[in-house]
Design a protein around this motif. Sequence first.
Motif, PDB file in Angstrom:
ATOM      1  N   ALA A  64       0.835  -0.862  -0.274  1.00 46.87           N
ATOM      2  CA  ALA A  64       0.112   0.062  -0.120  1.00 46.87           C
ATOM      3  C   ALA A  64       0.794   1.436   0.052  1.00 46.87           C
ATOM      4  N   MET A  65       0.627   1.961  -0.730  1.00 44.22           N
ATOM      5  CA  MET A  65       1.115   3.488  -0.718  1.00 44.22           C
ATOM      6  C   MET A  65       0.016   4.517  -0.669  1.00 44.22           C
ATOM      7  N   VAL A  66       0.286   5.746  -0.158  1.00 44.29           N
ATOM      8  CA  VAL A  66      -0.571   6.871  -0.009  1.00 44.29           C
ATOM      9  C   VAL A  66      -0.353   7.938  -0.926  1.00 44.29           C
ATOM     10  N   ASN A  67      -1.193   8.783  -1.463  1.00 45.26           N
ATOM     11  CA  ASN A  67      -1.079   9.912  -2.297  1.00 45.26           C
ATOM     12  C   ASN A  67      -2.210  10.694  -2.099  1.00 45.26           C
ATOM     13  N   GLN A  68      -1.708  12.080  -2.066  1.00 41.69           N
ATOM     14  CA  GLN A  68      -2.458  13.077  -1.501  1.00 41.69           C
ATOM     15  C   GLN A  68      -2.558  14.242  -2.400  1.00 41.69           C
ATOM     16  N   GLY A 119      -7.942  -0.052  -4.449  1.00 42.37           N
ATOM     17  CA  GLY A 119      -7.485   0.876  -3.408  1.00 42.37           C
ATOM     18  C   GLY A 119      -8.721   1.597  -2.787  1.00 42.37           C
ATOM     19  N   LEU A 120      -8.546   2.772  -2.244  1.00 40.81           N
ATOM     20  CA  LEU A 120      -9.868   3.685  -1.755  1.00 40.81           C
ATOM     21  C   LEU A 120      -9.386   5.137  -2.018  1.00 40.81           C
ATOM     22  N   THR A 153      -7.288  11.698  -0.694  1.00 43.90           N
ATOM     23  CA  THR A 153      -6.201  10.865  -0.170  1.00 43.90           C
ATOM     24  C   THR A 153      -6.711   9.484  -0.605  1.00 43.90           C
ATOM     25  N   TYR A 169      -5.389   5.448  -1.499  1.00 45.54           N
ATOM     26  CA  TYR A 169      -4.513   4.316  -0.965  1.00 45.54           C
ATOM     27  C   TYR A 169      -4.386   3.396  -1.979  1.00 45.54           C
ATOM     28  N   THR A 170      -3.391   2.756  -2.155  1.00 42.49           N
ATOM     29  CA  THR A 170      -3.254   1.731  -3.090  1.00 42.49           C
ATOM     30  C   THR A 170      -2.592   0.533  -2.651  1.00 42.49           C
TER      31      THR A 170
END
Lengths: 155, 155, 155
Positions: free
Chosen positions: C19-23, C53-54, C152, C154-155
């Motif tokens: 998982a990675m986060v992008n904002q 993701g979400l 935001t 999440y993957t």
Amino acid sequence: MSTTIWMIVRTNILKNKTAMVNQIEFSLPEYRYGFHLVTSDILSRIGELPETGLLNLFIKHTSAGLTINENADSSVLSDFKTFFSDWIPENYPKFEHDYEGSDDMPAHLKSSIIGQSLTIPITNHRLNLGTWQGIYLCEFRYSGGRRKFVATIYT
Amino acid sequence: MSTTIWMIVRTNILKNKTAMVNQIEFSLPEYRYGFHLVTSDILSRIGELPETGLLNLFIKHTSAGLTINENADSSVLSDFKTFFSDWIPENYPKFEHDYEGSDDMPAHLKSSIIGQSLTIPITNHRLNLGTWQGIYLCEFRYSGGRRKFVATIYT
Amino acid sequence: MSTTIWMIVRTNILKNKTAMVNQIEFSLPEYRYGFHLVTSDILSRIGELPETGLLNLFIKHTSAGLTINENADSSVLSDFKTFFSDWIPENYPKFEHDYEGSDDMPAHLKSSIIGQSLTIPITNHRLNLGTWQGIYLCEFRYSGGRRKFVATIYT
């Protein structure tokens, strides 16, 4: 290990982008019936925030709730209380579920309408709230006791 | 590979803290108009839960919803139905959107007010719900048919 | 590095499951009082979506909101406006918080009842919405100005 794969691992780690989960359970002291600004109480329980991520805040009850609203003028809090009390009254003649008290069934309805969790972005190690946004604990019972929470933080 | 970087990778992996996503789509059979406790139906569809994480449960409809409320006394479910039916009536004289039936526009409003997703913490391989909390499927149509869901689990 | 540990790292990376986060932060131009379908406006701001993701979409205000509802018939949007205006009127005699205008306290209440964030599953690089689901920006003020958002992913 192929160089390509290792570069992906290293890039994610160096950018602090590999997601991790952190979870904290806590409770807050009893609040009286109504709406209460608890942003700083919540923050003091969950410690340092990651650079980027999300906070999910969950209240483990069916007669209280969590929402976000204005953090400046206390009349907003009292107007919320007035409106919700008028709108879902205790003496609603058709309610069958009343053996826990006349405030119980209205509390269940308000809890589902307001909701029992918030998901808030984290940016630069802070909750990325708007200028006027604060977290409200919504206590819908007259004697709700201590309320339990789960904070789940993703980075 | 520098020792420091490798230690971070290894620590995350050994603690099972590197986040991963798992997604399941499923549907539930048609429920009648009203509120229904579906916690165990949902859990049976999504399989084993991770040690720590979040479940996002999403219903792919605009005339049904998801909420959390009391899991013990069925009169709570029927009082929810009574209150919502009284509050947003079918014969609201100003509604224009009525060609899908008189229950359709009230269903859209109720769906947005209750909400179409839940985010619930996972702790020790279980949904970390309070003692009295259960998941309600809110069916706001008289013949809503099967309803589709997406469960997204982060660990 | 032990073979076992390396296999876990490699499997996660190859399956694109770490998982990675992008904002992303952005704003939308002022909308008039009412409900507005903004799915494509939101998507154009947040760029390419991950495979799975979400998306958490958060509005940084206390007098506007976000919800999901029917994306096809504009009468649903106008019926939402009618119902919310009738239900929480501007002339509610008990409101104390009125110095920012008669539309302000109703806007705060509507904002908390509708909610200020959405969490939507991402599947196959798209929002996994139902056929009839679209994202509504709910503008509860007469002159709310530009509204700020945080997305935001999440993957």
